[in-house]
Design an enzyme around this catalytic site. Structure first.
Site, PDB file in Angstrom:
ATOM      1  N   HIS A   1     -12.862   2.841  -4.638  1.00 29.69           N
ATOM      2  CA  HIS A   1     -11.862   2.797  -5.718  1.00 29.69           C
ATOM      3  C   HIS A   1     -11.562   4.230  -6.165  1.00 29.69           C
ATOM      4  CE1 HIS A   1     -10.141   2.073  -9.692  1.00 29.69           C
ATOM      5  NE2 HIS A   1      -9.983   0.817  -9.353  1.00 29.69           N
TER       6      HIS A   1
ATOM      7  N   CYS B   1      -5.769   1.541  -5.789  1.00 30.39           N
ATOM      8  CA  CYS B   1      -5.479   1.111  -7.159  1.00 30.39           C
ATOM      9  C   CYS B   1      -4.249   1.855  -7.677  1.00 30.39           C
ATOM     10  CB  CYS B   1      -6.684   1.356  -8.056  1.00 30.39           C
ATOM     11  SG  CYS B   1      -6.358   0.911  -9.763  1.00 30.39           S
TER      12      CYS B   1
ATOM     13  N   HIS C   1      -5.556  -3.034  -5.740  1.00 30.47           N
ATOM     14  CA  HIS C   1      -5.464  -3.353  -7.173  1.00 30.47           C
ATOM     15  C   HIS C   1      -4.039  -2.997  -7.565  1.00 30.47           C
ATOM     16  CE1 HIS C   1     -10.013  -2.843  -8.284  1.00 30.47           C
ATOM     17  NE2 HIS C   1      -9.787  -3.822  -7.437  1.00 30.47           N
TER      18      HIS C   1
ATOM     19  N   ASP D   1      -4.266  -6.393 -11.818  1.00 30.50           N
ATOM     20  CA  ASP D   1      -5.311  -5.576 -12.453  1.00 30.50           C
ATOM     21  C   ASP D   1      -5.240  -5.771 -13.957  1.00 30.50           C
ATOM     22  OD1 ASP D   1      -7.421  -3.853 -12.530  1.00 30.50           O
ATOM     23  OD2 ASP D   1      -6.402  -2.164 -11.639  1.00 30.50           O
ATOM     24  N   HIS D   2      -5.725  -4.819 -14.710  1.00 27.61           N
ATOM     25  CA  HIS D   2      -5.814  -4.954 -16.169  1.00 27.61           C
ATOM     26  C   HIS D   2      -4.601  -5.662 -16.763  1.00 27.61           C
ATOM     27  CE1 HIS D   2      -8.266  -0.993 -16.072  1.00 27.61           C
ATOM     28  NE2 HIS D   2      -8.789  -1.957 -15.344  1.00 27.61           N
TER      29      HIS D   2
ATOM     30  N   TYR E   1      -9.370  -7.526 -19.173  1.00 26.41           N
ATOM     31  CA  TYR E   1      -9.746  -8.588 -18.232  1.00 26.41           C
ATOM     32  C   TYR E   1      -9.654  -9.998 -18.807  1.00 26.41           C
ATOM     33  CZ  TYR E   1     -10.753  -5.367 -14.538  1.00 26.41           C
ATOM     34  OH  TYR E   1     -10.600  -4.435 -13.546  1.00 26.41           O
TER      35      TYR E   1
HETATM   36  C1  DNO Z   1     -11.338  -1.162 -13.458  1.00 27.48           C
HETATM   37  C2  DNO Z   1     -11.863  -1.444 -12.129  1.00 27.48           C
HETATM   38  C3  DNO Z   1     -12.990  -0.499 -11.826  1.00 27.48           C
HETATM   39  C4  DNO Z   1     -13.630  -0.779 -10.491  1.00 27.48           C
HETATM   40  C5  DNO Z   1     -14.805   0.147 -10.230  1.00 27.48           C
HETATM   41  C6  DNO Z   1     -15.385  -0.085  -8.876  1.00 27.48           C
HETATM   42  O1  DNO Z   1     -10.768  -1.980 -14.063  1.00 27.48           O
HETATM   43  O2  DNO Z   1     -10.878  -1.394 -11.174  1.00 27.48           O
HETATM   44  O3  DNO Z   1     -13.928  -0.617 -12.853  1.00 27.48           O
HETATM   45  O4  DNO Z   1     -14.086  -2.083 -10.444  1.00 27.48           O
HETATM   46  O5  DNO Z   1     -14.408   1.457 -10.355  1.00 27.48           O
HETATM   47  O6  DNO Z   1     -16.684   0.405  -8.831  1.00 27.48           O
END
Ligand code: DNO
Length: 347
Positions: free
Chosen positions: A197, A235, A264, A309-310, A323
């Site tokens: 990531h 991401c 992501h 994602d978020h 989340y």
């Molecule tokens: C954030 C996530 C990260 C990810 C970590 C992987 O929302 O995308 O916390 O899970 O960086 O280790």
């Protein structure tokens, strides 16, 4: 493209039955709450897998297996933690896991200065203000963002921050190389793709080095072990904090090299001078063109995993920052909608 959804196994976890109700979502990215550096037991992994499968969902992606700081710092104890890491990967492979998302960010994972910035429409988002950030000191009593302070005591944090002073960017690269050269061949044997990531935000914070930040550095990372098992969690939100990262181009580049194992996909709104706030996935809500991003995956023939994602906090939902269920479900639908349209117009 396989649409999945991140799920935390805590007591107040989102009901897996609700996740199943999001059209197009076929699986989850899950994890086990083992201490960092511990071996994950096969039985625990299988228990999680069964739990997920009961809802008609699949568990093929783990997010994440955290890397112990001793590995990132290159301390003598790293060999023990690397061998534990490899055992975990082997157990995950035995349980049919295909992808492991992880990161190499020193001490802190994603970093924001606000966890609930209200937007004019009444929703709330995670935000990062460069001015506030510059004044923030993780060792001060009132530093209490993002749960990081519950991971380390203030004393441990002081020791860690000090230890990184001697490491620097190049030291971190060396320690990453050591880790990858040990882990990737074993991950390959286990049939597990390691998916790094990027750093979020994609620049150094608190004087700590951060290296998975831009094309040049991602190229360098991928070249350390040139294998599809040494791959990326691409991401868009993290790399998109910087306007210098041309995301559709990078997705095409890395997906066509078969080096993206997990996507992501979220939007981010860049503000003045390095500040940014998260936004709805919808293109017009932020700075990223989500249709172009999905098109880049589509045109590369991407068959891997993607997750929204978020999310914003909307509709009165409570729960873990970024989340919740509702806005991420909207995100999943929006991305699936773009995908369906791409398929139709390209038939
Ligand atoms: C954030 C996530 C990260 C990810 C970590 C992987 O929302 O995308 O916390 O899970 O960086 O280790």
């Amino acid at each position: 493209m396989k649409m999945i959804f991140r799920w935390y196994p805590e007591a107040n976890a989102i009901d897996l039955g609700y996740i199943r109700q999001i059209p197009g979502v076929t699986g989850i990215a899950g994890e086990i709450s083992a201490g960092v550096g511990q071996v994950w037991d096969l039985e625990d992994i299988l228990r999680l897998k069964n739990q997920v499968e009961k809802y008609g969902l699949v568990l093929e992606v783990i997010e994440s297996v955290k890397v112990h700081e001793d590995i990132k710092l290159g301390r003598e104890t790293r060999d023990l933690y690397i061998s534990n890491y490899i055992e975990t990967i082997k157990n995950l492979g035995r349980a049919g896991i295909k992808v492991v998302c992880y990161d190499f960010m020193p001490v802190f994972d994603w970093m924001r200065t606000e966890l609930e910035r209200p937007l004019p429409d009444g929703s709330a988002v995670l935000a990062y203000d460069e001015e506030i950030m510059r004044k923030m000191d993780p060792l001060r009593e009132d530093f209490g963002l993002c749960d990081w302070e519950t991971v380390y005591s203030r004393e441990e944090l002081a020791i860690l921050l000090k230890a990184y002073e001697g490491v620097g960017q190049e030291g971190l690269w060396r320690n990453l190389e050591y880790f990858l050269k040990a882990v990737i061949p074993e991950a390959k044997k286990a049939g597990v793709r390691m998916a790094m990531h990027p750093d979020d935000p994609c620049w150094p914070i608190f004087g700590l080095p951060r290296i998975i930040t831009c094309e040049e550095n991602i190229d360098r990372f991928l070249a350390i072990v040139d294998s599809p098992y040494n791959a990326l969690t691409f991401c868009t939100g993290s790399l998109g904090c910087s306007g210098a990262n041309d995301l559709p181009r990078l997705i095409k580049k890395y997906a066509s090299m078969d080096r993206i194992a997990f996507g992501h996909v979220r939007n981010v709104k860049r503000l003045f001078g390095g500040s940014f706030e998260e936004s709805a996935h919808y293109s017009r809500a932020g700075s990223l063109d989500m249709a172009e991003i999905m098109k880049a995956y589509f045109e590369s023939g991407y068959e891997g995993y993607i997750r929204p994602d978020h999310g914003r906090r909307i509709w009165g939902e409570k729960g873990g920052a970024g989340y919740g269920l509702y806005d991420r479900a909207l995100g999943a639908m929006y991305l699936s909608g773009i995908w369906e349209a791409l398929k139709k117009v390209n038939q």
